[in-house]
Write an enzyme that holds these catalytic residues in place. Structure first.
Site, PDB file in Angstrom:
ATOM      1  N   PRO A   1       0.760  -1.220  -0.071  1.00  0.00           N
ATOM      2  CA  PRO A   1       0.024   0.039  -0.055  1.00  0.00           C
ATOM      3  C   PRO A   1       0.927   1.277  -0.206  1.00  0.00           C
ATOM      4  O   PRO A   1       0.452   2.417  -0.336  1.00  0.00           O
ATOM      5  CB  PRO A   1      -0.713  -0.132   1.361  1.00  0.00           C
TER       6      PRO A   1
ATOM      7  N   GLU B   1       2.511  -7.351   8.672  1.00  0.00           N
ATOM      8  CA  GLU B   1       2.526  -5.963   8.607  1.00  0.00           C
ATOM      9  C   GLU B   1       3.545  -5.342   7.410  1.00  0.00           C
ATOM     10  O   GLU B   1       3.732  -4.220   7.551  1.00  0.00           O
ATOM     11  CB  GLU B   1       2.946  -5.056  10.125  1.00  0.00           C
TER      12      GLU B   1
ATOM     13  N   ARG C   1      -3.506  -8.760 -20.650  1.00  0.00           N
ATOM     14  CA  ARG C   1      -4.245  -8.239 -21.572  1.00  0.00           C
ATOM     15  C   ARG C   1      -3.568  -7.329 -22.577  1.00  0.00           C
ATOM     16  O   ARG C   1      -3.831  -7.064 -23.866  1.00  0.00           O
ATOM     17  CB  ARG C   1      -5.284  -7.291 -20.956  1.00  0.00           C
TER      18      ARG C   1
END
Ligand code: ADE
Length: 255
Positions: free
Chosen positions: A88, A115, A153
């Protein structure tokens, strides 16, 4: 292209890549995905790969040793040019990054749990940190799968009909136009006449204009950033048309 994914839940990756277009791409040898268990590189009796953080704090961190050994075990089959940590804290994934990764002959994707990882993994091993959005998941496996599917893709031969990639949302930084299929009328709503007209030039223009309209209404920021270099004079004329067609209240909300 070869993608090696390191995780303590490799079965999560193996189960997910076998289906749909991605499964077909693997079957046809257009993409090669290998999931490896980081625990295979743990040295202790309990095969543990995590420990408490120095200085205290909540939770556990993944240790350097098993991760470095797992990555180095991939030599020489993978060039190790790009080692991507899903986190993140990473740069937020977009289509330009997907295209950039898709141009590599191989990639290593590193999935953290707990974590996160010891900072020395980021410092000394990882070349790219990627986030799939501003929210926190329990591990990097789902983000890695998102990245693999988006990359697949972009690989030649994976999507049979290249036009469908060209009209994908984000292909040129624009959101996609509305699309319709049979029946022609459903609960009183009829498919716009132009897309049923058979006039291919008019349909192409309509699709472009509606892609511009959708982007202007939902993500005007894209017109100033990723889409900007793909816009030509006709696009700017269409944007002006769209603005002139908008009710007064909506126009005021535009940048
Ligand atoms: N790991 C946990 N949350 C994540 C996120 N949002 N993106 C990438 N990896 C993650």
């Amino acid at each position: 292209m070869r993608i090696d994914i390191l995780s303590i839940f490799p079965e999560m990756i193996r189960d997910a890549v076998g289906v749909g277009l991605l499964g077909k791409a693997l079957e046809n040898g257009l993409l090669d995905v290998h999931a490896h268990d980081i625990r295979d590189f743990a040295t202790g009796r309990h095969r543990s790969v995590d420990d408490t953080p120095y200085g205290g704090g909540a939770g556990m961190l993944m240790q350097c040793g098993p991760i470095f050994d797992a990555v180095e075990s991939l030599r020489p089959v993978n060039s190790l040019r790009r080692i991507v940590l899903l986190s993140p804290r990473g740069k937020r994934l977009d289509q330009a990054m997907v295209r950039d990764f898709a141009a590599e002959p191989d990639l290593v994707l590193l999935c953290a749990r707990y974590e996160g990882v010891d900072e020395r993994v980021s410092e000394a091993l990882v070349t790219d940190e990627v986030s799939i959005g501003d929210y926190v998941l329990s591990g990097g496996e789902l983000p890695a799968l998102v990245l693999v599917e988006a990359i697949s893709r972009m690989l030649p031969g994976v999507i049979g009909d290249w036009e469908s990639v060209e009209t994908d949302s984000f292909y040129e930084g624009l959101l996609g136009p509305p699309q319709y299929t049979r029946p022609e009328t459903f609960r009183g709503r009829t498919v716009p006449e132009i897309v049923r007209s058979g006039n291919h030039a008019a349909i192409r223009r309509w699709k472009r204009k509606e892609a511009l309209r959708t982007t202007l209404l939902r993500r005007p920021d894209l017109l100033e950033t990723t889409a900007r270099r793909h816009l030509n004079n006709e696009d700017y004329n269409m944007l002006a048309e769209i603005e002139s067609e908008m009710p007064i209240g909506e126009k005021e909300n535009q940048p």
